[in-house]
Design a protein around this motif. Structure first.
Motif, PDB file in Angstrom:
ATOM      1  N   TYR A   5      40.821  79.924  48.728  1.00  0.00           N
ATOM      2  CA  TYR A   5      40.669  80.419  50.088  1.00  0.00           C
ATOM      3  C   TYR A   5      40.417  79.239  51.014  1.00  0.00           C
ATOM      4  CZ  TYR A   5      39.751  84.714  47.508  1.00  0.00           C
ATOM      5  OH  TYR A   5      39.832  85.792  46.651  1.00  0.00           O
ATOM      6  N   PHE A   6      41.095  79.217  52.161  1.00  0.00           N
ATOM      7  CA  PHE A   6      40.967  78.114  53.097  1.00  0.00           C
ATOM      8  C   PHE A   6      40.562  78.601  54.483  1.00  0.00           C
ATOM      9  CE2 PHE A   6      43.815  76.619  49.811  1.00  0.00           C
ATOM     10  CZ  PHE A   6      43.309  75.357  49.537  1.00  0.00           C
ATOM     11  N   ALA A   7      39.944  77.693  55.251  1.00  0.00           N
ATOM     12  CA  ALA A   7      39.552  77.916  56.645  1.00  0.00           C
ATOM     13  C   ALA A   7      38.672  79.157  56.771  1.00  0.00           C
ATOM     14  CB  ALA A   7      40.786  77.966  57.537  1.00  0.00           C
ATOM     15  N   TRP A   8      38.952  80.020  57.745  1.00  0.00           N
ATOM     16  CA  TRP A   8      38.085  81.174  57.983  1.00  0.00           C
ATOM     17  C   TRP A   8      38.144  82.184  56.846  1.00  0.00           C
ATOM     18  CZ3 TRP A   8      40.903  85.560  58.105  1.00  0.00           C
ATOM     19  CH2 TRP A   8      42.231  85.486  58.525  1.00  0.00           C
ATOM     20  N   LEU A   9      39.199  82.177  56.031  1.00  0.00           N
ATOM     21  CA  LEU A   9      39.238  83.071  54.868  1.00  0.00           C
ATOM     22  C   LEU A   9      38.137  82.691  53.876  1.00  0.00           C
ATOM     23  CD1 LEU A   9      43.068  83.175  54.572  1.00  0.00           C
ATOM     24  CD2 LEU A   9      41.647  85.198  54.762  1.00  0.00           C
ATOM     25  N   LYS A  10      37.902  81.396  53.730  1.00  0.00           N
ATOM     26  CA  LYS A  10      36.824  80.916  52.863  1.00  0.00           C
ATOM     27  C   LYS A  10      35.472  81.370  53.409  1.00  0.00           C
ATOM     28  CE  LYS A  10      35.557  76.443  52.678  1.00  0.00           C
ATOM     29  NZ  LYS A  10      35.606  75.016  52.298  1.00  0.00           N
ATOM     30  N   GLN A  11      35.299  81.281  54.714  1.00  0.00           N
ATOM     31  CA  GLN A  11      34.036  81.685  55.323  1.00  0.00           C
ATOM     32  C   GLN A  11      33.789  83.185  55.180  1.00  0.00           C
ATOM     33  OE1 GLN A  11      34.738  80.095  59.232  1.00  0.00           O
ATOM     34  NE2 GLN A  11      33.701  78.175  58.750  1.00  0.00           N
ATOM     35  N   LYS A  12      34.802  83.987  55.433  1.00  0.00           N
ATOM     36  CA  LYS A  12      34.620  85.447  55.387  1.00  0.00           C
ATOM     37  C   LYS A  12      34.435  85.973  53.967  1.00  0.00           C
ATOM     38  CE  LYS A  12      36.721  86.605  59.755  1.00  0.00           C
ATOM     39  NZ  LYS A  12      37.563  87.526  60.501  1.00  0.00           N
ATOM     40  N   THR A  13      35.141  85.386  53.007  1.00  0.00           N
ATOM     41  CA  THR A  13      35.010  85.862  51.630  1.00  0.00           C
ATOM     42  C   THR A  13      33.773  85.279  50.947  1.00  0.00           C
ATOM     43  OG1 THR A  13      36.380  84.074  50.735  1.00  0.00           O
ATOM     44  CG2 THR A  13      37.505  86.148  51.323  1.00  0.00           C
ATOM     45  N   GLY A  14      33.289  84.156  51.471  1.00  0.00           N
ATOM     46  CA  GLY A  14      32.115  83.531  50.891  1.00  0.00           C
ATOM     47  C   GLY A  14      32.407  82.656  49.689  1.00  0.00           C
TER      48      GLY A  14
END
Length: 83
Positions: A5-14
């Motif tokens: 997961y990269f960028a905001w996907l990494k942030q939202k998924t944790g």
């Protein structure tokens, strides 16, 4: 299957990456995204707008109908913009 997961996907998924074993009926990119979204929480939020997500399977851009299988590396990231 390894997910990245990269960028905001990494942030939202944790998470930045994880190993998953989707059910056997998950055979395409679209089915994988739906399965991941069904996990709820940050995954549901991150995957709600599919137009804002790009996918690469084994480092090649993939479309919703492209196949995925055990052992694949699947990367999820926002569209890349230049400037």
């Amino acid at each position: 299957m390894k997910l990245l997961y990269f960028a905001w996907l990494k942030q939202k998924t944790g998470c930045a990456e994880e190993e998953v074993q989707p059910p056997a009926e998950v055979a395409t990119v679209a089915e994988l995204l739906s399965w991941l979204e069904g996990r709820g929480g940050g995954f549901a939020e991150a995957l709600a707008d599919r137009t804002a997500i790009r996918v690469a399977v084994n480092q090649e851009y993939a479309r919703p109908g492209d196949p995925v299988k055990p052992g694949d590396e699947v990367a999820l990231f926002p569209p890349v913009t230049g400037g």
